[in-house]
Design an enzyme around this catalytic site. Structure first.
Site, PDB file in Angstrom:
ATOM      1  N   LYS A  17     -27.563 -20.535  67.502  1.00 35.31           N
ATOM      2  CA  LYS A  17     -26.264 -20.233  67.817  1.00 35.31           C
ATOM      3  C   LYS A  17     -25.810 -18.833  67.272  1.00 35.31           C
ATOM      4  O   LYS A  17     -26.599 -18.340  66.275  1.00 35.31           O
ATOM      5  CB  LYS A  17     -25.334 -21.155  67.116  1.00 35.31           C
ATOM      6  CG  LYS A  17     -25.627 -22.610  67.993  1.00 35.31           C
ATOM      7  CD  LYS A  17     -25.194 -22.610  69.486  1.00 35.31           C
ATOM      8  CE  LYS A  17     -25.093 -23.788  70.094  1.00 35.31           C
ATOM      9  NZ  LYS A  17     -26.168 -24.472  70.351  1.00 35.31           N
TER      10      LYS A  17
HETATM   11  C1  PLP Z   1     -22.172 -26.785  74.514  1.00 34.79           C
HETATM   12  C2  PLP Z   1     -22.948 -27.395  73.372  1.00 34.79           C
HETATM   13  N1  PLP Z   1     -22.306 -28.301  72.947  1.00 34.79           N
HETATM   14  C3  PLP Z   1     -22.696 -29.086  71.760  1.00 34.79           C
HETATM   15  C4  PLP Z   1     -23.921 -28.661  71.116  1.00 34.79           C
HETATM   16  C5  PLP Z   1     -24.380 -29.577  69.985  1.00 34.79           C
HETATM   17  O1  PLP Z   1     -24.626 -28.790  68.936  1.00 34.79           O
HETATM   18  P1  PLP Z   1     -25.359 -29.203  67.765  1.00 34.79           P
HETATM   19  O2  PLP Z   1     -27.019 -29.134  68.099  1.00 34.79           O
HETATM   20  O3  PLP Z   1     -24.861 -28.500  66.638  1.00 34.79           O
HETATM   21  O4  PLP Z   1     -25.136 -30.703  67.559  1.00 34.79           O
HETATM   22  C6  PLP Z   1     -24.689 -27.605  71.957  1.00 34.79           C
HETATM   23  C7  PLP Z   1     -25.792 -27.464  71.470  1.00 34.79           C
HETATM   24  O5  PLP Z   1     -26.814 -26.790  71.893  1.00 34.79           O
HETATM   25  C8  PLP Z   1     -23.928 -27.056  72.940  1.00 34.79           C
HETATM   26  O6  PLP Z   1     -24.682 -26.006  73.534  1.00 34.79           O
END
Ligand code: PLP
Length: 402
Positions: free
Chosen positions: A185
Protein backbone atom coordinates in the site's frame (compact mmCIF):
# COMPACT_ATOMS: atom_id res chain seq x y z
CA UNK A 1 19.82 -10.16 -18.56
CA UNK A 2 18.14 -7.40 -16.57
CA UNK A 3 16.69 -8.20 -13.19
CA UNK A 4 12.95 -8.62 -12.84
CA UNK A 5 11.08 -5.44 -11.94
CA UNK A 6 8.52 -6.47 -9.32
CA UNK A 7 4.97 -5.19 -9.44
CA UNK A 8 5.27 -3.48 -6.06
CA UNK A 9 7.88 -2.76 -3.39
CA UNK A 10 7.66 -0.88 -0.09
CA UNK A 11 9.64 2.34 0.35
CA UNK A 12 11.37 1.90 3.70
CA UNK A 13 14.06 4.41 4.65
CA UNK A 14 16.60 4.76 7.43
CA UNK A 15 14.02 6.70 9.47
CA UNK A 16 11.69 3.70 9.66
CA UNK A 17 14.60 1.39 10.50
CA UNK A 18 15.82 3.69 13.29
CA UNK A 19 12.29 3.98 14.73
CA UNK A 20 11.89 0.19 14.79
CA UNK A 21 15.30 -0.22 16.44
CA UNK A 22 14.28 2.39 19.01
CA UNK A 23 11.13 0.36 19.70
CA UNK A 24 13.10 -2.87 20.02
CA UNK A 25 15.43 -1.22 22.50
CA UNK A 26 12.55 0.33 24.45
CA UNK A 27 11.28 -2.97 25.78
CA UNK A 28 7.71 -2.23 24.66
CA UNK A 29 6.86 -4.26 21.55
CA UNK A 30 3.10 -4.61 21.49
CA UNK A 31 0.48 -1.83 21.42
CA UNK A 32 1.95 1.02 23.43
CA UNK A 33 3.46 4.51 23.10
CA UNK A 34 4.35 4.22 19.39
CA UNK A 35 0.80 3.15 18.58
CA UNK A 36 -0.63 5.98 20.65
CA UNK A 37 1.63 8.41 18.73
CA UNK A 38 0.74 6.86 15.36
CA UNK A 39 -2.98 7.18 16.09
CA UNK A 40 -2.61 10.79 17.22
CA UNK A 41 -0.58 11.75 14.17
CA UNK A 42 -2.91 9.89 11.84
CA UNK A 43 -5.95 11.67 13.27
CA UNK A 44 -4.20 15.02 12.79
CA UNK A 45 -3.18 14.05 9.25
CA UNK A 46 -6.81 13.34 8.32
CA UNK A 47 -8.17 16.33 10.25
CA UNK A 48 -11.82 17.16 10.86
CA UNK A 49 -11.71 16.12 14.52
CA UNK A 50 -11.59 12.43 13.73
CA UNK A 51 -10.38 9.73 16.11
CA UNK A 52 -7.99 7.12 14.75
CA UNK A 53 -7.71 3.55 16.04
CA UNK A 54 -4.84 1.37 14.89
CA UNK A 55 -5.58 -2.26 14.03
CA UNK A 56 -3.56 -5.08 12.53
CA UNK A 57 -5.21 -4.92 9.07
CA UNK A 58 -7.85 -3.06 7.11
CA UNK A 59 -9.83 -6.29 7.17
CA UNK A 60 -9.87 -6.10 10.97
CA UNK A 61 -10.85 -2.42 10.77
CA UNK A 62 -13.75 -3.09 8.41
CA UNK A 63 -14.94 -5.94 10.63
CA UNK A 64 -14.79 -3.81 13.79
CA UNK A 65 -16.48 -0.79 12.20
CA UNK A 66 -19.42 -2.83 10.87
CA UNK A 67 -19.70 -4.72 14.16
CA UNK A 68 -19.65 -1.47 16.09
CA UNK A 69 -22.36 -0.02 13.89
CA UNK A 70 -24.59 -2.97 14.71
CA UNK A 71 -24.48 -4.91 11.44
CA UNK A 72 -25.56 -8.45 12.27
CA UNK A 73 -27.36 -11.58 11.09
CA UNK A 74 -30.02 -10.94 8.49
CA UNK A 75 -28.72 -7.49 7.56
CA UNK A 76 -27.54 -6.45 4.11
CA UNK A 77 -24.59 -4.22 3.27
CA UNK A 78 -24.35 -2.72 -0.20
CA UNK A 79 -20.91 -2.84 -1.74
CA UNK A 80 -19.06 -3.34 -5.01
CA UNK A 81 -17.98 -6.62 -6.59
CA UNK A 82 -14.92 -4.80 -7.95
CA UNK A 83 -12.82 -5.14 -4.82
CA UNK A 84 -10.68 -7.47 -2.76
CA UNK A 85 -12.59 -10.18 -0.93
CA UNK A 86 -11.80 -8.58 2.47
CA UNK A 87 -14.39 -5.86 1.80
CA UNK A 88 -17.19 -8.41 1.62
CA UNK A 89 -15.92 -11.25 3.81
CA UNK A 90 -16.25 -9.18 6.97
CA UNK A 91 -19.95 -8.75 6.21
CA UNK A 92 -20.26 -12.53 6.18
CA UNK A 93 -18.29 -12.77 9.46
CA UNK A 94 -21.14 -10.82 11.03
CA UNK A 95 -23.78 -13.11 9.56
CA UNK A 96 -24.95 -10.41 7.16
CA UNK A 97 -25.07 -10.49 3.36
CA UNK A 98 -23.22 -8.26 0.92
CA UNK A 99 -25.41 -6.95 -1.87
CA UNK A 100 -23.27 -6.15 -4.88
CA UNK A 101 -23.87 -3.13 -7.08
CA UNK A 102 -22.05 -2.74 -10.38
CA UNK A 103 -19.46 -0.07 -11.11
CA UNK A 104 -19.09 3.07 -13.15
CA UNK A 105 -17.06 1.72 -16.10
CA UNK A 106 -14.93 4.86 -16.21
CA UNK A 107 -13.70 4.88 -12.62
CA UNK A 108 -14.35 1.24 -11.55
CA UNK A 109 -15.98 2.73 -8.42
CA UNK A 110 -19.47 1.75 -7.27
CA UNK A 111 -22.14 3.47 -9.35
CA UNK A 112 -24.26 5.59 -6.96
CA UNK A 113 -27.17 5.54 -9.40
CA UNK A 114 -27.51 1.80 -8.95
CA UNK A 115 -27.33 1.85 -5.15
CA UNK A 116 -30.89 3.00 -4.51
CA UNK A 117 -32.37 0.11 -6.49
CA UNK A 118 -30.47 -2.38 -4.31
CA UNK A 119 -31.90 -1.07 -1.01
CA UNK A 120 -34.31 -3.37 0.83
CA UNK A 121 -35.82 -3.40 4.31
CA UNK A 122 -32.74 -5.40 5.40
CA UNK A 123 -30.15 -2.87 4.21
CA UNK A 124 -28.08 -1.46 7.07
CA UNK A 125 -25.04 0.11 5.43
CA UNK A 126 -23.24 1.12 2.25
CA UNK A 127 -19.56 0.18 1.89
CA UNK A 128 -17.96 2.06 -1.02
CA UNK A 129 -14.36 1.32 -2.05
CA UNK A 130 -12.16 4.12 -3.39
CA UNK A 131 -10.68 1.99 -6.13
CA UNK A 132 -6.97 2.59 -6.83
CA UNK A 133 -7.16 5.70 -4.63
CA UNK A 134 -9.66 7.69 -6.70
CA UNK A 135 -12.54 8.92 -4.55
CA UNK A 136 -16.01 7.50 -5.13
CA UNK A 137 -18.84 9.92 -5.86
CA UNK A 138 -19.47 10.40 -2.15
CA UNK A 139 -22.14 13.17 -2.17
CA UNK A 140 -24.84 11.02 -3.80
CA UNK A 141 -23.82 8.03 -1.66
CA UNK A 142 -24.10 10.06 1.55
CA UNK A 143 -27.41 11.57 0.37
CA UNK A 144 -28.90 8.11 -0.29
CA UNK A 145 -27.65 6.87 3.09
CA UNK A 146 -29.31 9.83 4.84
CA UNK A 147 -32.57 9.32 2.97
CA UNK A 148 -32.79 5.66 4.00
CA UNK A 149 -31.16 5.89 7.43
CA UNK A 150 -28.14 3.79 6.41
CA UNK A 151 -24.58 3.81 7.75
CA UNK A 152 -21.64 4.52 5.44
CA UNK A 153 -18.27 2.84 5.97
CA UNK A 154 -15.57 3.75 3.43
CA UNK A 155 -13.03 1.18 2.36
CA UNK A 156 -10.08 3.52 1.89
CA UNK A 157 -7.48 0.71 1.73
CA UNK A 158 -6.13 2.40 -1.43
CA UNK A 159 -6.82 6.01 -0.57
CA UNK A 160 -4.04 7.40 1.62
CA UNK A 161 -3.89 10.26 0.97
CA UNK A 162 -6.82 11.20 -1.23
CA UNK A 163 -9.36 14.01 -1.27
CA UNK A 164 -12.93 14.45 -2.46
CA UNK A 165 -14.09 17.96 -3.34
CA UNK A 166 -11.21 19.45 -1.40
CA UNK A 167 -11.79 17.38 1.75
CA UNK A 168 -9.67 14.51 2.96
CA UNK A 169 -11.06 11.03 2.53
CA UNK A 170 -11.59 10.15 6.17
CA UNK A 171 -13.00 13.60 6.98
CA UNK A 172 -16.28 13.27 5.06
CA UNK A 173 -19.71 12.92 6.66
CA UNK A 174 -19.63 9.14 6.89
CA UNK A 175 -19.56 6.81 9.87
CA UNK A 176 -16.07 5.35 9.50
CA UNK A 177 -13.17 5.16 7.05
CA UNK A 178 -10.74 2.28 7.00
CA UNK A 179 -7.14 2.35 5.74
CA UNK A 180 -4.71 -0.47 4.97
CA UNK A 181 -0.97 -0.50 5.64
CA UNK A 182 -0.39 -3.80 3.88
CA UNK A 183 3.10 -4.17 2.37
CA UNK A 184 2.10 -2.97 -1.12
CA UNK A 185 0.00 0.00 0.00
CA UNK A 186 0.93 3.68 -0.35
CA UNK A 187 1.88 3.84 3.34
CA UNK A 188 2.88 0.58 4.97
CA UNK A 189 3.56 -1.04 8.31
CA UNK A 190 3.99 -4.49 6.76
CA UNK A 191 0.53 -5.44 7.94
CA UNK A 192 -1.76 -2.92 9.57
CA UNK A 193 -4.79 -0.73 9.30
CA UNK A 194 -6.53 2.31 10.79
CA UNK A 195 -10.13 3.06 11.64
CA UNK A 196 -11.02 6.75 11.42
CA UNK A 197 -14.32 7.95 12.86
CA UNK A 198 -15.93 10.98 14.45
CA UNK A 199 -18.50 8.81 16.20
CA UNK A 200 -17.30 8.60 19.81
CA UNK A 201 -19.48 5.61 20.64
CA UNK A 202 -18.23 3.67 17.62
CA UNK A 203 -14.61 4.55 18.44
CA UNK A 204 -15.06 3.26 21.98
CA UNK A 205 -16.65 0.00 20.79
CA UNK A 206 -13.83 -0.54 18.25
CA UNK A 207 -11.21 0.21 20.91
CA UNK A 208 -12.62 -2.41 23.25
CA UNK A 209 -13.38 -5.00 20.56
CA UNK A 210 -9.95 -4.82 18.96
CA UNK A 211 -8.49 -6.32 22.15
CA UNK A 212 -10.68 -9.20 23.31
CA UNK A 213 -13.50 -6.99 24.53
CA UNK A 214 -11.25 -5.91 27.41
CA UNK A 215 -12.02 -2.50 28.79
CA UNK A 216 -8.33 -1.58 29.29
CA UNK A 217 -5.47 -2.30 26.92
CA UNK A 218 -2.04 -3.48 28.12
CA UNK A 219 -0.44 -0.04 27.84
CA UNK A 220 -3.23 1.57 29.80
CA UNK A 221 -2.98 -1.14 32.45
CA UNK A 222 0.76 -0.74 32.85
CA UNK A 223 0.90 3.04 32.77
CA UNK A 224 -2.17 3.87 34.83
CA UNK A 225 -2.09 4.27 38.60
CA UNK A 226 -4.90 1.70 38.91
CA UNK A 227 -3.70 -1.88 39.57
CA UNK A 228 -2.28 -3.41 36.35
CA UNK A 229 -3.79 -6.83 36.87
CA UNK A 230 -7.41 -5.69 37.05
CA UNK A 231 -9.41 -5.61 33.85
CA UNK A 232 -12.91 -6.47 32.74
CA UNK A 233 -14.09 -8.40 29.72
CA UNK A 234 -17.24 -6.70 28.50
CA UNK A 235 -17.76 -8.53 25.17
CA UNK A 236 -16.35 -11.43 23.12
CA UNK A 237 -13.85 -9.29 21.24
CA UNK A 238 -11.07 -9.92 18.74
CA UNK A 239 -7.24 -9.83 18.67
CA UNK A 240 -6.89 -6.97 16.22
CA UNK A 241 -4.45 -4.57 17.96
CA UNK A 242 -1.43 -3.14 16.11
CA UNK A 243 2.03 -3.74 17.60
CA UNK A 244 4.41 -0.89 18.44
CA UNK A 245 6.91 -2.45 16.02
CA UNK A 246 4.44 -1.87 13.20
CA UNK A 247 3.37 1.56 14.48
CA UNK A 248 7.04 2.61 14.57
CA UNK A 249 7.18 2.08 10.80
CA UNK A 250 3.81 3.83 10.41
CA UNK A 251 4.88 6.96 12.32
CA UNK A 252 7.75 7.51 9.87
CA UNK A 253 5.82 6.46 6.75
CA UNK A 254 3.02 8.88 7.55
CA UNK A 255 5.46 11.81 7.49
CA UNK A 256 6.27 10.89 3.90
CA UNK A 257 2.69 10.27 2.75
CA UNK A 258 2.23 13.50 0.76
CA UNK A 259 5.71 13.20 -0.73
CA UNK A 260 4.90 9.66 -1.84
CA UNK A 261 1.60 10.89 -3.34
CA UNK A 262 3.35 13.63 -5.33
CA UNK A 263 5.89 11.18 -6.71
CA UNK A 264 3.17 8.69 -7.65
CA UNK A 265 1.17 11.45 -9.37
CA UNK A 266 4.28 12.44 -11.36
CA UNK A 267 4.83 8.85 -12.40
CA UNK A 268 1.18 8.44 -13.39
CA UNK A 269 1.47 11.59 -15.53
CA UNK A 270 4.54 10.14 -17.23
CA UNK A 271 2.72 6.90 -18.03
CA UNK A 272 -0.22 8.93 -19.39
CA UNK A 273 2.05 10.93 -21.67
CA UNK A 274 4.28 8.13 -22.88
CA UNK A 275 1.60 5.49 -23.37
CA UNK A 276 -0.77 7.88 -25.12
CA UNK A 277 0.15 6.57 -28.56
CA UNK A 278 -0.05 2.89 -27.78
CA UNK A 279 -3.79 2.46 -27.85
CA UNK A 280 -4.09 1.48 -24.19
CA UNK A 281 -6.74 3.35 -22.23
CA UNK A 282 -5.23 5.31 -19.31
CA UNK A 283 -6.86 5.33 -15.88
CA UNK A 284 -9.36 8.11 -15.11
CA UNK A 285 -8.14 11.35 -13.63
CA UNK A 286 -9.60 12.91 -10.52
CA UNK A 287 -12.18 15.69 -10.85
CA UNK A 288 -11.15 19.22 -9.90
CA UNK A 289 -10.82 19.38 -6.12
CA UNK A 290 -10.08 15.67 -5.83
CA UNK A 291 -6.64 14.19 -5.19
CA UNK A 292 -5.84 10.69 -6.34
CA UNK A 293 -3.51 8.66 -4.12
CA UNK A 294 -2.36 6.74 -7.22
CA UNK A 295 -2.07 3.50 -5.27
CA UNK A 296 -2.63 1.72 -8.59
CA UNK A 297 -2.15 2.66 -12.23
CA UNK A 298 -4.67 0.50 -14.07
CA UNK A 299 -4.71 0.59 -17.85
CA UNK A 300 -7.31 -1.04 -20.05
CA UNK A 301 -6.42 -2.87 -23.20
CA UNK A 302 -8.64 -1.57 -25.97
CA UNK A 303 -10.26 -4.19 -28.13
CA UNK A 304 -8.57 -2.78 -31.19
CA UNK A 305 -5.17 -3.78 -29.81
CA UNK A 306 -6.46 -7.34 -30.01
CA UNK A 307 -4.28 -8.60 -27.26
CA UNK A 308 -5.61 -10.89 -24.64
CA UNK A 309 -5.04 -9.50 -21.14
CA UNK A 310 -3.52 -12.66 -19.73
CA UNK A 311 -1.22 -12.89 -22.74
CA UNK A 312 -0.19 -9.26 -22.21
CA UNK A 313 0.81 -9.93 -18.60
CA UNK A 314 2.72 -13.04 -19.57
CA UNK A 315 4.66 -11.17 -22.27
CA UNK A 316 5.42 -8.32 -19.87
CA UNK A 317 6.78 -10.88 -17.39
CA UNK A 318 8.99 -12.33 -20.12
CA UNK A 319 10.33 -8.82 -20.65
CA UNK A 320 11.10 -8.65 -16.94
CA UNK A 321 8.17 -6.51 -15.75
CA UNK A 322 5.70 -7.63 -13.11
CA UNK A 323 2.08 -6.61 -13.63
CA UNK A 324 -1.08 -7.46 -11.74
CA UNK A 325 -4.86 -7.40 -12.05
CA UNK A 326 -7.15 -5.41 -9.79
CA UNK A 327 -9.53 -7.05 -9.30
CA UNK A 328 -10.92 -10.44 -10.12
CA UNK A 329 -14.49 -9.33 -9.30
CA UNK A 330 -15.95 -11.13 -6.33
CA UNK A 331 -18.84 -12.68 -8.26
CA UNK A 332 -16.35 -14.68 -10.36
CA UNK A 333 -14.82 -16.36 -7.29
CA UNK A 334 -16.28 -19.77 -6.34
CA UNK A 335 -17.34 -18.79 -2.82
CA UNK A 336 -19.28 -15.66 -3.78
CA UNK A 337 -20.55 -17.16 -7.02
CA UNK A 338 -21.98 -20.23 -5.32
CA UNK A 339 -23.13 -18.52 -2.14
CA UNK A 340 -25.32 -16.05 -4.03
CA UNK A 341 -25.83 -17.95 -7.28
CA UNK A 342 -24.06 -15.27 -9.30
CA UNK A 343 -23.25 -15.30 -13.01
CA UNK A 344 -20.57 -13.18 -14.72
CA UNK A 345 -23.23 -11.15 -16.56
CA UNK A 346 -24.98 -10.14 -13.32
CA UNK A 347 -22.35 -7.40 -12.99
CA UNK A 348 -21.45 -6.87 -16.64
CA UNK A 349 -19.39 -3.72 -16.15
CA UNK A 350 -17.22 -5.30 -13.46
CA UNK A 351 -16.78 -8.35 -15.65
CA UNK A 352 -15.83 -6.23 -18.64
CA UNK A 353 -13.45 -4.07 -16.58
CA UNK A 354 -11.74 -7.17 -15.24
CA UNK A 355 -11.18 -8.65 -18.68
CA UNK A 356 -9.30 -5.63 -19.98
CA UNK A 357 -7.55 -4.32 -16.84
CA UNK A 358 -3.83 -4.47 -16.17
CA UNK A 359 -2.13 -2.79 -13.23
CA UNK A 360 1.34 -1.52 -14.17
CA UNK A 361 4.08 -1.12 -11.54
CA UNK A 362 3.80 2.25 -9.81
CA UNK A 363 5.75 2.80 -6.60
CA UNK A 364 8.13 5.34 -5.21
CA UNK A 365 11.09 2.96 -5.14
CA UNK A 366 10.99 2.81 -8.95
CA UNK A 367 13.60 4.88 -10.73
CA UNK A 368 13.10 6.84 -13.95
CA UNK A 369 14.94 4.00 -15.69
CA UNK A 370 12.60 1.41 -14.17
CA UNK A 371 9.62 3.33 -15.50
CA UNK A 372 11.25 3.60 -18.91
CA UNK A 373 11.56 -0.18 -18.88
CA UNK A 374 7.84 -0.57 -18.18
CA UNK A 375 6.92 1.87 -20.95
CA UNK A 376 9.21 0.15 -23.45
CA UNK A 377 7.86 -3.26 -22.43
CA UNK A 378 4.25 -2.13 -22.98
CA UNK A 379 5.17 -0.81 -26.44
CA UNK A 380 7.13 -3.91 -27.33
CA UNK A 381 4.37 -6.23 -26.13
CA UNK A 382 1.75 -4.47 -28.19
CA UNK A 383 3.98 -4.23 -31.24
CA UNK A 384 5.10 -7.85 -31.09
CA UNK A 385 1.55 -9.14 -30.68
CA UNK A 386 0.39 -7.08 -33.61
CA UNK A 387 3.35 -8.23 -35.72
CA UNK A 388 2.66 -11.87 -34.89
CA UNK A 389 -0.87 -11.43 -36.05
CA UNK A 390 0.40 -10.01 -39.33
CA UNK A 391 -0.92 -6.61 -38.55
CA UNK A 392 0.62 -3.32 -39.51
CA UNK A 393 1.59 -1.30 -36.51
CA UNK A 394 1.54 2.42 -36.35
CA UNK A 395 2.26 3.64 -32.92
CA UNK A 396 2.79 7.15 -34.20
CA UNK A 397 -0.79 7.43 -35.41
CA UNK A 398 -2.08 6.96 -31.92
CA UNK A 399 -3.57 3.54 -32.50
CA UNK A 400 -2.81 0.13 -33.80
CA UNK A 401 -3.97 -0.33 -37.37
CA UNK A 402 -5.29 -3.82 -37.80
C1 PLP B 1 -9.96 -2.64 -1.45
C2 PLP B 1 -9.32 -3.38 -0.33
N1 PLP B 1 -9.97 -3.47 0.83
C3 PLP B 1 -9.44 -4.12 1.89
C4 PLP B 1 -8.20 -4.72 1.80
C5 PLP B 1 -7.66 -5.46 2.99
O1 PLP B 1 -6.53 -4.85 3.50
P1 PLP B 1 -5.63 -5.59 4.60
O2 PLP B 1 -4.71 -6.50 3.88
O3 PLP B 1 -4.91 -4.48 5.31
O4 PLP B 1 -6.55 -6.31 5.51
C6 PLP B 1 -7.48 -4.64 0.62
C7 PLP B 1 -6.15 -5.27 0.52
O5 PLP B 1 -5.56 -5.46 -0.48
C8 PLP B 1 -8.06 -3.98 -0.49
O6 PLP B 1 -7.41 -3.88 -1.66
Amino acid sequence: MKSFLPFALPDIGEEEIAEVVDTLRSGWLTTGPKTVAFEKEFAAFIGGGARALAVNSATAGLHLALEGLGVGPGDEVITTPYTFTATAEVIRHLGADPVFVDIDPRTFNIDPEKIERAITTRTRAILPVHFAGLACEMNPIIAIARRYGLKVVEDAAHALPATYQGRMIGALDTDATIYSFYATKTVTTGEGGMIVTRDGQLAERCRVMRLHGISRDAFDRYTSTKPAWRYEVVAPGFKYNLTDLASAIGVQQLKKAWGFQRRRAEMAARYDAELADTGVIPPPHPNDGDTHSWHLYVIRLEQQIRINRDDFIERMARLGVGCSVHFIPLHLHPYWRDMYNLQPHHFPLSWQAYRSAVSLPLYTKMTEADQTRVIEAVKETIASTAAEKGQAVSLAQGSIIL
